[in-house]
Design an enzyme around this catalytic site. Sequence first.
Site, PDB file in Angstrom:
ATOM      1  CG  HIS A  34      -5.299   3.822   0.857  1.00 38.15           C
ATOM      2  ND1 HIS A  34      -4.803   2.560   0.592  1.00 38.15           N
ATOM      3  CD2 HIS A  34      -6.590   3.794   0.473  1.00 38.15           C
ATOM      4  CE1 HIS A  34      -5.756   1.821   0.059  1.00 38.15           C
ATOM      5  NE2 HIS A  34      -6.855   2.543  -0.029  1.00 38.15           N
ATOM      6  CG  ASN A  44     -13.435   1.728  -5.325  1.00 40.60           C
ATOM      7  OD1 ASN A  44     -13.861   0.724  -4.753  1.00 40.60           O
ATOM      8  ND2 ASN A  44     -12.456   2.456  -4.848  1.00 40.60           N
ATOM      9  CG  ASP A  52      -2.257   0.565   1.013  1.00 39.77           C
ATOM     10  OD1 ASP A  52      -2.295   1.794   0.887  1.00 39.77           O
ATOM     11  OD2 ASP A  52      -3.260  -0.170   0.944  1.00 39.77           O
ATOM     12  CB  SER A  79      -9.437   0.671  -0.241  1.00 42.05           C
ATOM     13  OG  SER A  79      -8.508   0.863  -1.257  1.00 42.05           O
TER      14      SER A  79
END
Length: 382
Positions: A167, A258, A134, A322
């Site tokens: 994130h 998404n 990430d 996520s």
Amino acid sequence: MMGDKAMFDKLKLKRQPKPETIRKILICQSNADLIQCRKHIHRIGGTVVKELPLVNGLVCELPDVLMYELESTSGVKRIEDDIKFHTSCLNYFFRRRSSPQQKPQEVGWGVRRIGAPEAWPISRGAQVAVAVIDTGVQLDHPDLQGRLGKGFNAISTGRSANDDNGHGTHVAGIIAAADNDIGVVGVAPEVIIHPVKVLDSTGAGSLSDVIEGLQWCIEQKVDLINMSLGARQDSETFREMIKLAAERGIIIVAAAGNSGPAMDSIDYPARYPETIAVAASDQQDAIADFSSRGREVDITAPGVEIPSTYLKGEYRSLSGTSMATPHITGTIALLKARKAELDLAEIKAILRRSAYRLPNFAPEYQGVGLVQAGVAVNKYSE
Ligand code: CA
């Protein structure tokens, strides 16, 4: 003293626009001599920036205009573009800071909805090694203390995997936030998180860094990999590295993407059969509009307005596949702590048997249904 002409030439040279440098992934034949390949790349004016020994590859940078020279490297199997990756988080859902650290610890709605607290008397994921590929993780976040193991930074080699985006810290908290008296609690609050930084401060990254991050995970022999990221494009080398990790028994959980409500919109690596592809649901048990749809979806987890750890020791609610993905990673960690030898097929079978099938949604939306960590651990982890 420099003569006028020499000075003029020097200035002229300076003013010439620098040729654009591009990064390519070069995969060599299995019998090729990587040292000779390196030499050739240097000879044509390129630089080798990474080595990918597990797939017999080199990542190199060279001026755009010299690309054709790269193809003349002897022993080359293929040359791939360094495609772009991004987090599977919806930025427009970003909300103003919340600070539950001022209040007593809260269990987020997602962790509750999947029944993780019912699993905790039996398993808390103790000692399971989970890599979070990430943006990194805030290494001194008070709610992740004691939960972090060795990390890796593929963007700036030698630097720490500290998070400069938020994130990765959010994802890590959903899996592993500590059970203490502050903030939130993760699905598996006793796992060890290995932060692997492959995405930059904007949440974007490139294939070569993602592949190097995967290679590090394979070398470190982690149990599980969480990939709350994706790309719309396929890559042979990426697939090869994912396959290699799967062959070594590493379970890979990936965000579906998404791009919903469009059908057939699953990102890579979630699209690969070697990964577990995760869709997102909301507090009403409906599949989120943004959640990518397709026959590759394996399972669903909460992914709308999920509270978790964020930069500067804070907390925030974020949305996206996520956020759904780490609920599944945490659940698998709970199972792995009970029975380390569970393989991908066995884990998928347990998740399927224990999941709650959402009425009104086709399998292309939800896979086998909404994950039920408590049921999975209590009924199927003997
Ligand atoms: Ca906590």
